[in-house]
Design a protein around this motif. Structure first.
Motif, PDB file in Angstrom:
ATOM      1  N   HIS A  79       0.838  -1.186   0.000  1.00 42.12           N
ATOM      2  CA  HIS A  79       0.000   0.000   0.000  1.00 42.12           C
ATOM      3  C   HIS A  79       0.878   1.244   0.000  1.00 42.12           C
ATOM      4  CE1 HIS A  79      -3.457  -2.486   1.977  1.00 42.12           C
ATOM      5  NE2 HIS A  79      -3.072  -2.930   0.798  1.00 42.12           N
ATOM      6  N   ARG A 113      -1.101   4.971  -3.659  1.00 43.96           N
ATOM      7  CA  ARG A 113      -2.306   4.210  -3.327  1.00 43.96           C
ATOM      8  C   ARG A 113      -3.130   3.916  -4.582  1.00 43.96           C
ATOM      9  NH1 ARG A 113      -5.444   3.408   1.297  1.00 43.96           N
ATOM     10  NH2 ARG A 113      -7.679   3.151   0.921  1.00 43.96           N
ATOM     11  N   LEU A 131      -9.589  -1.552   0.816  1.00 37.15           N
ATOM     12  CA  LEU A 131      -8.928  -0.387   0.219  1.00 37.15           C
ATOM     13  C   LEU A 131      -9.943   0.583  -0.384  1.00 37.15           C
ATOM     14  CD1 LEU A 131      -5.761  -1.796  -1.607  1.00 37.15           C
ATOM     15  CD2 LEU A 131      -5.808  -0.159   0.269  1.00 37.15           C
TER      16      LEU A 131
END
Length: 373
Positions: free
Chosen positions: A43, A50, A159
């Motif tokens: 990440h 991102r 996410l």
């Protein structure tokens, strides 16, 4: 050890046709998976990092098995001269350096449209649940249970959310179509791919039955392949016109033949995910006809298509032999080897074989030119 994984009472399970599929545990832990993302994918701390991470995790599964072979088809078609391409200019063929210079654009065409497909596919509730699901697979080579799942994908891992994807698609679809039309010269192909994406995902054509699913995928491969050729040649070097403009009659027949290959053998992908397909209510070939008949349905055409491809282009033993051997290996593996890891390897070998099949036109074309010289 229990034969199934039971969710804790406080967990909420989405209702999927015929099954209750558990989403990832609330504490963020994830199930063991044999399909983990590459170790270098982490990440990113920055917003750009991102976004790149999300993009990669969404498309990683199809990068080598889909973008790769389609790109090879485009490059090989462009290097096949008049056998595949009708030029609007005076030159008979595109230079190798000219084609290689457009490699990034061919990849961009495939990956941009694939990105929209993966967004549409992975935002669906049944897809999220299937990715998070840990299915038991017994591997004969090892008396242990294995799980086939993808909890690292952006939605099940937390996410992003399905609504994030929906909102992103409102902007990405017109942007991708505009990119393909104004920059790459394949706007019509992109629009057709968007329609096929809608049929496969939102209308659940991919779950309807393996015949319908294979037909949609085969037609999509045809559009991706011919579009890749046009991008590799360059829109200014091909004839203007419709969907297959710029392709010779042999090129159109070859693209159609490859789509038939995909239609008759694509079920090789289903051999590795029978339990996941059963859980989401997908009527894949192994579920509908049984495991053994499904394997034969792949093995038989895999013994025919390599030789048919070599015959179509007049390839001799030296040029056609390698892909015939690999195609035979895929057929043998379908019948003699089973289990999660074995079937995953067979699937990847099938993808490699398609890429080798695509090299026949330029190899035979340049060999013919060499012999005439």
């Amino acid at each position: 050890m229990s034969d199934s994984i039971q969710p804790r009472p406080q967990e909420q399970n989405p209702k999927i046709e015929g099954e209750n599929l558990p989403l990832p545990p609330a504490n963020g832990s994830k199930l063991k998976s044999h399909d983990e993302p590459p170790s270098h994918v982490e990440h990113g701390s920055s917003r750009l990092g991102r976004l790149f991470c999300v993009f990669w995790l969404l498309t990683e599964s199809n990068a080598l098995t889909f973008v790769g072979p389609n790109t090879v088809f485009g490059l090989c078609g462009a290097l096949s001269g008049s056998w595949m391409v009708v030029r609007s200019g005076n030159d008979d063929e595109v230079s190798v350096l000219g084609v290689l210079a457009r490699l990034a654009l061919v990849i961009l065409f495939n990956w941009s449209n694939l990105f929209v497909f993966d967004l549409a596919n992975q935002r669906l509730p049944e897809s999220v649940a299937e990715d998070a699901l840990g299915m038991h697979h017994y591997v004969k080579a090892s008396p242990s249970l294995e799980f086939e799942n993808k909890p690292w994908r952006p939605v099940p891992s937390g996410l992003i959310t399905s609504d994030h994807i929906r909102r992103a698609m409102l902007y990405l679809i017109p942007l991708v179509v505009a990119l393909n039309h104004f920059v790459l010269g394949v706007g019509v192909e992109s629009l057709v791919i968007m329609a096929l994406t809608w049929l496969y995902n939102d209308l659940r054509g991919g779950d309807e039955g393996y015949v319908t699913r294979n037909a949609i995928i085969a037609f999509a491969f045809g559009i991706y392949n011919t579009g890749s050729v046009k991008v590799a040649v360059g829109s200014d070097a091909t004839s203007t016109g419709g969907l297959f403009a710029g392709l010779s009659s042999e090129g159109i027949v070859w693209a159609a033949m490859v789509s038939v290959v995909i239609f008759t053998t694509m079920q090789v992908q289903d051999l590795q995910d029978v339990e996941g397909d059963r859980a989401r209510g997908r009527h894949s070939a192994p579920i509908v006809m049984g495991d053994r008949p499904a394997r034969w349905s792949v093995a038989v055409p895999m013994l025919v298509w390599p030789a048919a491809g070599a015959w179509f282009w007049g390839a001799g033993l030296a040029l056609g032999g390698p892909q015939v051997i690999l195609g035979t290996l895929v057929a043998v593996r379908c019948l003699w080897y089973s289990g999660l890891q074995a079937d995953k390897l067979t699937w990847r070998l099938w993808c490699l074989w398609t890429a080798m099949l695509y090299t026949l036109p330029p190899l035979c074309y340049h060999m013919s030119a060499y012999v005439k010289a």
